[in-house]
Design a protein around this motif. Structure first.
Motif, PDB file in Angstrom:
ATOM      1  N   VAL A   9     -19.732  30.060  10.263  1.00  0.00           N
ATOM      2  CA  VAL A   9     -20.379  30.028  11.631  1.00  0.00           C
ATOM      3  C   VAL A   9     -21.843  30.239  11.492  1.00  0.00           C
ATOM      4  CG1 VAL A   9     -18.290  30.681  13.111  1.00  0.00           C
ATOM      5  CG2 VAL A   9     -19.538  32.507  11.678  1.00  0.00           C
ATOM      6  N   ASN A  10     -22.531  29.734  12.203  1.00  0.00           N
ATOM      7  CA  ASN A  10     -24.114  29.776  12.367  1.00  0.00           C
ATOM      8  C   ASN A  10     -24.550  30.835  13.387  1.00  0.00           C
ATOM      9  OD1 ASN A  10     -26.512  29.300  11.455  1.00  0.00           O
ATOM     10  ND2 ASN A  10     -26.836  27.225  12.576  1.00  0.00           N
ATOM     11  N   VAL A  11     -24.882  32.171  12.887  1.00  0.00           N
ATOM     12  CA  VAL A  11     -25.101  33.135  13.730  1.00  0.00           C
ATOM     13  C   VAL A  11     -26.664  33.382  13.580  1.00  0.00           C
ATOM     14  CG1 VAL A  11     -24.755  35.734  14.144  1.00  0.00           C
ATOM     15  CG2 VAL A  11     -22.879  34.210  13.268  1.00  0.00           C
ATOM     16  N   GLU A  12     -27.443  33.498  14.705  1.00  0.00           N
ATOM     17  CA  GLU A  12     -28.823  33.769  14.851  1.00  0.00           C
ATOM     18  C   GLU A  12     -29.139  35.274  14.702  1.00  0.00           C
ATOM     19  OE1 GLU A  12     -31.992  32.194  14.861  1.00  0.00           O
ATOM     20  OE2 GLU A  12     -31.152  30.527  13.938  1.00  0.00           O
ATOM     21  N   TYR A  13     -29.337  35.838  13.715  1.00  0.00           N
ATOM     22  CA  TYR A  13     -29.678  37.288  13.742  1.00  0.00           C
ATOM     23  C   TYR A  13     -31.036  37.632  14.104  1.00  0.00           C
ATOM     24  CZ  TYR A  13     -25.317  37.698  11.565  1.00  0.00           C
ATOM     25  OH  TYR A  13     -23.754  37.640  11.316  1.00  0.00           O
ATOM     26  N   PRO A  14     -31.677  38.439  14.945  1.00  0.00           N
ATOM     27  CA  PRO A  14     -33.183  38.678  15.368  1.00  0.00           C
ATOM     28  C   PRO A  14     -33.754  39.013  14.071  1.00  0.00           C
ATOM     29  CG  PRO A  14     -31.691  40.620  16.115  1.00  0.00           C
ATOM     30  CD  PRO A  14     -30.598  39.434  15.576  1.00  0.00           C
ATOM     31  N   TRP A  15     -33.416  39.649  13.054  1.00  0.00           N
ATOM     32  CA  TRP A  15     -34.055  40.015  11.579  1.00  0.00           C
ATOM     33  C   TRP A  15     -34.089  38.820  10.684  1.00  0.00           C
ATOM     34  CZ3 TRP A  15     -30.616  39.270   7.869  1.00  0.00           C
ATOM     35  CH2 TRP A  15     -29.300  39.276   8.089  1.00  0.00           C
ATOM     36  N   ALA A  16     -33.444  37.737  10.872  1.00  0.00           N
ATOM     37  CA  ALA A  16     -33.388  36.831   9.828  1.00  0.00           C
ATOM     38  C   ALA A  16     -34.399  35.829   9.891  1.00  0.00           C
ATOM     39  CB  ALA A  16     -31.944  36.075  10.200  1.00  0.00           C
ATOM     40  N   THR A  17     -35.128  35.548   8.876  1.00  0.00           N
ATOM     41  CA  THR A  17     -36.193  34.557   8.565  1.00  0.00           C
ATOM     42  C   THR A  17     -35.677  33.017   8.659  1.00  0.00           C
ATOM     43  OG1 THR A  17     -36.140  34.743   6.374  1.00  0.00           O
ATOM     44  CG2 THR A  17     -37.641  36.217   7.547  1.00  0.00           C
ATOM     45  N   THR A  18     -35.597  32.513   9.793  1.00  0.00           N
ATOM     46  CA  THR A  18     -35.057  31.165  10.001  1.00  0.00           C
ATOM     47  C   THR A  18     -36.389  30.221  10.608  1.00  0.00           C
ATOM     48  OG1 THR A  18     -34.338  31.751  12.100  1.00  0.00           O
ATOM     49  CG2 THR A  18     -33.020  31.747  10.128  1.00  0.00           C
TER      50      THR A  18
END
Lengths: 264, 355
Positions: free
Chosen positions: B190-199
């Protein structure tokens, strides 16, 4: 002239129609910790100009490993990861493999890229990792105050080669770009400098080309930038730029070392 | 009941990783756990698109995990003792930058290049931090092939809950032996967007910076305090252990991982001879199950700690019981596995014959 008159004068001059130069919006408006005259700030600025001009601020992730530029994320307004000394290319591999559609770059010094991180750099290049490595070569360890780097020239005095670098004892200055250029995974290797206006412009162009190659998925791109270190060379900024021109560039000649064949 | 197979511990762990929807495995071959990267290279990418990359070294592998985990992805590695030593720098950075990841140490005998036989000599390294600075891994100790599989999913849940590296500490025997294992169902990646992740910097938000560098000591202390609060929360919420025969126990055998099974057999042999022996198996080695030892200590005559090392967990047992009962250690080192009979013999020597 009275102070209020100066303010009015400035207000009249600083207007949109008179604008001839501005900082890129991708560079944060904060004081830099770099020493006066250091090439890092110039490279930061032109690279962030490229990011702004290409419109990729939201699609690029940078890696700043140990060295003077470990604080690059304090200035570049893009998502960034700080990396352990020498590990930038491994960290960038992890990022790019997870986010192949994003632009990824590392920003490394000579000690980081060619000494402690030599293995990670070499193998990322050999795997043809599709990211940009910005390699600042100033022939000295800046952050730890002036020790010998793998790129320190023969005879050059540093705090750990106080009588000059003796290749018989300390090895030879390493040309990392030439070393990796023959690898099939490597798309683009170029050596540039930021010691004068013409070279700054060429460097900016090289950085842009490397990002374009990355978009095309061509593989590993290395933009080496021969730079200065006025503080640790114990020179004024102007003297250090002269030293780049007269001493460093003859050993590290500028220009493209490998360019991909791109169908127009 | 899910799919049941006869598998090696290393293969069960690899299969569980695919089924847990892991995004990436970065690793470097080392005996006795090379089956993990071999199994994944064969199976993973074609089934789930999971990335499997053989790195140039363990040093590179753990830093690839740093990069991938920093993008919010489920990234893992496995290795064995000398390789885990090479990863300690990276683990310190990952712990400090508060990134989630899973690694397994299929412990072999050391120190140095040592032997490829099973050992538990890496207990200190696993539970006390391992690299530089004040940090901890959350450490899970499986005792059979089933748990080699089960702890993959659990490990990632804990890693993401705490944004902290989680280690499965097993040994060469658990990696190599074959047992029946019930496999978990396949879960999607699954593709989860975490607020801390550098994407990539959000269009309407601040840039994300993943770092372990804080030059101001006050700021660095703040980070340390936050880390310690996290470890405290783990101590309150994540302690896992298993017990047997504590009701009437006069003595306790305690061991983790493979040795806990041998200790269980030794307990059975002892009970046949009339010794009232109970059994405690720590499952989380950090956080260590201190409370159960505190509870039993006042009502038992002694605790025998059995390990495949020179006595490492025994220090945590002693700290837990705080002098409330006698604690002894028996163990073998360098890849030698103790037998139930020799454990019982040494128990009798120390506790019954009153040596």
């Amino acid at each position: 002239m009275a102070e209020e008159n100066v303010d009015v004068l400035v207000e009249n001059i600083v207007t949109p129609e008179n604008l001839v130069y501005r900082k890129p919006t991708t560079l944060l408006d904060v004081d830099m910790h770099y020493c006066p005259g250091c090439g890092h700030s110039t490279v930061h600025k032109i690279f962030m100009e490229v990011v702004e001009e290409m419109g990729i601020q939201n699609d690029i992730i940078g890696v700043a490993p140990v060295g003077c530029a470990v604080f690059a994320y304090n200035y570049m307004d893009v998502d960034m990861q700080q990396a352990a000394h020498g590990r930038a290319c491994a960290v960038a591999t992890g990022i790019k493999r997870m986010l192949p559609d994003k632009y990824v770059f590392t920003y490394q010094g000579d000690g980081d890229l060619a000494a402690i991180g030599g293995n990670e750099t070499l193998h990322a290049a050999n795997r043809g990792e599709n990211f940009l490595v910005i390699f600042i070569n100033n022939a000295v360890y800046g952050m730890t105050s002036g020790q010998m780097a793998p790129t320190t020239l023969e005879g050059m005095v540093t705090t750990t080669s106080p009588y000059g670098r003796d290749p018989k004892v300390m090895g030879y200055p390493l040309k990392f770009g030439e070393l990796i250029a023959p690898l099939p995974g490597v798309a683009y290797v170029t050596r540039q400098a930021v010691n004068n206006v013409q070279n700054v412009r060429r460097t900016k162009k090289a950085l842009q080309r490397a990002l374009e190659y990355q978009k095309m998925g061509l593989g590993f791109c290395l933009v080496e930038i021969v730079s200065n270190c006025p503080s640790n060379w114990k020179m004024t900024p102007l003297e250090s730029n002269k030293y780049v021109q007269e001493v460093l560039i003859p050993y590290y000649p500028l220009g493209d070392i490998k360019v991909p064949e791109v169908k127009k | 009941m899910g799919e049941v197979k006869l598998m090696k511990g290393n293969e069960a762990l690899a299969e569980a990783a695919i089924r847990a929807g892991v995004d990436a495995y970065f690793g470097y071959p080392i005996t006795p756990q090379s089956e993990v990267i071999e199994y994944l290279s064969r199976e993973a990418t074609k089934r789930t698109g999971m990335l499997v990359l053989q790195a140039e070294s363990e040093v590179a592998a753990i830093n690839m995990i740093y990069g991938a985990a920093g993008c919010g992805k489920k990234a893992m590695t496995t290795s064995s003792s000398p390789g885990i030593s090479l990863m300690q720098e990276g683990l310190s950075y990952i712990a400090s930058a508060e990134l989630p990841c899973l690694l397994a140490n299929i412990n072999r005998g050391g120190p140095g290049l040592g032997t490829i036989q099973p050992a538990q000599g890496d207990y200190f390294q696993a539970t006390k931090g391992g690299g530089h600075g004040d940090y901890r891994l959350l450490v899970l100790a499986p005792y059979n092939v089933q748990e080699m599989a089960d702890f993959v999913k659990l490990g990632f849940e804990l890693a993401f809950k705490y944004r902290n590296p989680v280690m499965i500490l097993a040994d060469g025997a658990l990696g190599q032996m074959m047992e029946k294992v019930e496999l978990p169902p396949q879960e999607p990646r699954v593709n989860v967007e975490y607020p801390w992740a550098t994407t990539g910097k959000p269009k309407n938000g601040e840039r994300r910076v993943i770092t372990s560098l804080h030059i101001q000591p006050e700021k660095m202390e703040e980070i340390n305090i936050r880390l310690q609060q996290k470890y405290q929360k783990m101590k309150e919420e994540e302690v896992r252990y298993q017990t047997k025969n504590l009701e009437d126990a006069e003595y306790i055998f305690t061991a983790f991982g493979l040795v806990s099974r041998i200790a269980m057999k030794a307990m059975d042999l002892g009970r046949q001879k009339g010794y009232k022996i109970g059994w405690i198996r720590p499952i989380t080695l950090f956080p260590f199950p201190e409370k159960i030892f505190q509870e039993v200590a006042p009502r038992v005559k002694g605790i025998l700690d059995i390990e495949m090392n020179s006595g490492q967990m025994v220090e945590d047992v002693k700290l837990s019981v705080c002098g409330k009962t006698r604690v002894e250690y028996y163990g073998r080192m360098g890849g030698v596995v103790p037998t139930p009979e020799e454990i019982l013999e040494n128990f009798e020597r120390m506790f019954i014959k009153g040596e």
